[in-house]
Design a protein around this motif. Structure first.
Motif, PDB file in Angstrom:
ATOM      1  N   TYR A 184       0.840  -1.205   0.000  1.00  7.67           N
ATOM      2  CA  TYR A 184       0.000   0.000   0.000  1.00  7.67           C
ATOM      3  C   TYR A 184       0.871   1.250   0.000  1.00  7.67           C
ATOM      4  CZ  TYR A 184      -2.892   3.659   2.152  1.00  7.67           C
ATOM      5  OH  TYR A 184      -3.516   4.849   2.453  1.00  7.67           O
ATOM      6  N   LEU A 188       1.729   3.863  -3.356  1.00  8.74           N
ATOM      7  CA  LEU A 188       1.344   5.277  -3.247  1.00  8.74           C
ATOM      8  C   LEU A 188       2.550   6.198  -3.080  1.00  8.74           C
ATOM      9  CD1 LEU A 188      -1.812   5.012  -0.941  1.00  8.74           C
ATOM     10  CD2 LEU A 188      -1.754   5.488  -3.393  1.00  8.74           C
ATOM     11  N   ASP A 206      -8.133   5.564   4.281  1.00 10.59           N
ATOM     12  CA  ASP A 206      -8.530   5.182   2.927  1.00 10.59           C
ATOM     13  C   ASP A 206      -9.645   4.147   2.914  1.00 10.59           C
ATOM     14  OD1 ASP A 206      -7.468   6.610   0.794  1.00 10.59           O
ATOM     15  OD2 ASP A 206      -5.498   5.683   0.984  1.00 10.59           O
ATOM     16  N   GLU A 356     -14.904   3.985  -5.294  1.00 14.61           N
ATOM     17  CA  GLU A 356     -13.864   4.036  -4.260  1.00 14.61           C
ATOM     18  C   GLU A 356     -12.699   3.121  -4.628  1.00 14.61           C
ATOM     19  OE1 GLU A 356     -16.743   2.874  -1.368  1.00 14.61           O
ATOM     20  OE2 GLU A 356     -16.391   4.672  -0.182  1.00 14.61           O
ATOM     21  N   LEU A 360      -8.830   4.497  -5.732  1.00 10.51           N
ATOM     22  CA  LEU A 360      -7.602   4.089  -5.051  1.00 10.51           C
ATOM     23  C   LEU A 360      -6.643   3.403  -6.022  1.00 10.51           C
ATOM     24  CD1 LEU A 360      -6.044   4.052  -2.470  1.00 10.51           C
ATOM     25  CD2 LEU A 360      -7.307   2.020  -1.743  1.00 10.51           C
ATOM     26  N   ARG A 363      -4.842   5.999  -7.989  1.00  7.06           N
ATOM     27  CA  ARG A 363      -3.761   6.597  -7.204  1.00  7.06           C
ATOM     28  C   ARG A 363      -2.567   5.667  -7.103  1.00  7.06           C
ATOM     29  NH1 ARG A 363      -6.546   7.373  -1.831  1.00  7.06           N
ATOM     30  NH2 ARG A 363      -4.402   7.798  -1.127  1.00  7.06           N
TER      31      ARG A 363
END
Length: 494
Positions: A184, A188, A206, A356, A360, A363
């Protein structure tokens, strides 16, 4: 869970005390027209979701204006549409399928029939392909009421599958053991926090985990994206991505089959590498070197796999996204029908059931910006002179088929027309012209064979896929647009 008969016997009198029909309750006496019922079911299901109600209701035997119990002759068990039972007919024409329940009751010594309708779950319910909604006491097409459309999609977001718990009553250590949290932060481009509280706070921000009294829950979003092992999440295990390689062009003999073990985000690059490793390749011999080329552009495969992950309908249980590889094609499928017309994938504004999740993954760099994926697919298909991807749908599945490279002469008429249409769509969104010259370039047709390009354009026009922007233009100035971009006076009804 639907109501019991005893619950309905108490509920119906309460509903008749409403000052007027609401947008999730409709009263009838003996109007049993199946088409009316189908439209009402769609409208009541969508309106119940907007209103936040547990169910919508269509009730026979109650007078509309007075709400007086007058009884009905309607018997749903004996009602038919043609030779088909009414309930079976309704379920077949409603998409996506929802739970319906007919009950015949005696209220105030009168026969009453109650149809209990499940609210729309993750997308508007359609009858015969059209979405309906209640507007006051009337049933209307949802597309004409943009305010209600927005409210309905907001209601879906508020009831998002992603927020539901996949695992509950977990300790800090259990959460960190079940989720691949280093991926994760890596995806990111964030530094790994120095302690577990920082890690948990970031995951919570998140929506990947949620705080419970004295414990944690991992949400469906967290589990499906970051699970170290999807098998540790019983409700998500069947959502693992399957990859199957067959021998030949049918499903008779399986060479390899792999079921993804990790979450979609943490396992995505490994999934793409595995798929690409199974795809057929072609060799090109140069003056000194032999080079191996991918038959299917890696960017196309990546985009379509990402789309299958993101746009699937998680409400369809027991099925997940899948790649099936044959000698002559690749089929990429996911549960759920597309939310937009399959012929408008290049130009239509994007709509997602799982915003959602999509946000994510964007991103994290797994997928492209909103709406750009199909543009890239179409562009790469043209650059590599592949047939246009075939998009097919069933009641519960969307499938995109990538066809092996073939010459214009080896393409079927349908494949040629689809390629011309995709070419026109890509040009339209890129503000370029579709002309005889552009079609020649698309198919590698020499200039002296202009007539071949003209025949391709004429066939696509005859099929209603494209139209001449100005039919009176000279042959040199003739340009074409997709049917949906036709001038208002020459709109094509498809």
């Amino acid at each position: 869970m639907m109501h019991t008969r005893d619950q309905l016997l108490h509920l119906v009198p309460d509903l008749t005390t409403l000052p007027a029909e609401t947008e999730w309750v409709e009263f009838k006496v003996d109007n049993t027209d199946p088409e009316m019922i189908g439209k009402s079911v769609s409208a009541l299901s969508n309106s119940a979701r907007i209103a936040g109600e547990d169910f919508g209701y269509l009730i026979w035997g109650i007078e509309d204006g007075t709400h007086k119990t007058v009884g009905t002759m309607f018997d749903p068990a004996r009602a038919k549409k043609g030779n088909e039972q009414l309930e079976t007919w309704l379920v077949r024409l409603l998409q996506p399928q929802i739970h319906l329940q007919f009950d015949r009751l005696t209220v105030n010594r009168k026969d009453v029939v109650v149809l209990t309708i499940e609210p729309a779950i993750s997308e508007p319910v359609k009858f015969r392909g059209v979405e309906y909604v209640r507007v006051g006491p009337s049933t209307r097409e949802l597309a004409k009421y943009t305010d209600r459309m927005r409210r309905l999609w907001r209601a879906f977001d508020q009831r998002s599958w992603t927020k539901a718990a996949a695992r509950e009553r977990l300790t800090d250590d259990q959460v960190l053991g079940l989720l691949d949290y280093p991926s994760y932060f890596h995806m990111l481009n964030l530094p790994l926090p120095e302690n577990r509280h920082g890690i948990l706070d970031a995951l919570r921000a998140d929506g990947l985990i949620a705080k419970e009294p004295g414990s944690w829950a991992i949400t469906n979003l967290g589990g499906v994206l970051l699970a170290r092992r999807l098998a540790d999440f019983p409700s998500l295990a069947r959502k693992a991505f399957r990859v199957i390689r067959y021998r030949g062009s049918n499903r008779l003999e399986t060479l390899k089959e792999q079921i993804g073990a990790r979450g979609y985000a943490s396992g995505f690059e490994g999934l793409i590498d595995y798929v690409n490793g199974l795809l057929p390749t072609s060799e090109e011999v140069g003056s000194a070197l032999r080079t191996t080329n991918a038959v299917y552009p890696p960017l196309v495969v990546r985009e379509l796999v990402a789309n299958a992950l993101i746009h699937q309908d998680f409400g369809i249980t027991g099925a997940g996204p899948m790649v099936e590889i044959f000698d002559d094609r690749v089929e990429i499928s996911n549960p759920g029908q597309p939310l937009i017309d399959k012929q408008r994938l290049v130009d239509a504004p994007p709509r997602s059931r799982n915003e959602e999740l999509a946000s994510l993954l964007r991103r994290m760099g797994v997928c492209e910006e909103r709406g750009s994926g199909w543009d890239k697919v179409a562009s790469q298909v043209e650059v590599h002179h592949l047939p246009a991807p075939e998009v097919t749908t069933t009641d519960e599945t969307m499938r995109v088929t990538l066809l092996n490279q073939r010459s214009l002469g080896d393409m079927t008429g349908d494949e040629r027309a689809a390629a011309v249409y995709l070419h026109a769509c890509l040009n339209q969104v890129s503000r370029l012209n579709t002309t005889n010259s552009s079609v020649r370039e698309r198919f590698g047709i020499e200039e002296r064979n202009k007539a071949t390009a003209s025949r391709l354009l004429k066939d696509a026009v005859n099929r209603g896929l494209i139209v001449a922007y100005d039919p009176d233009a000279s042959p040199r100035m003739m340009r074409y647009v997709p049917f949906w971009a036709a001038p208002d006076d020459r709109q094509v009804d498809r």
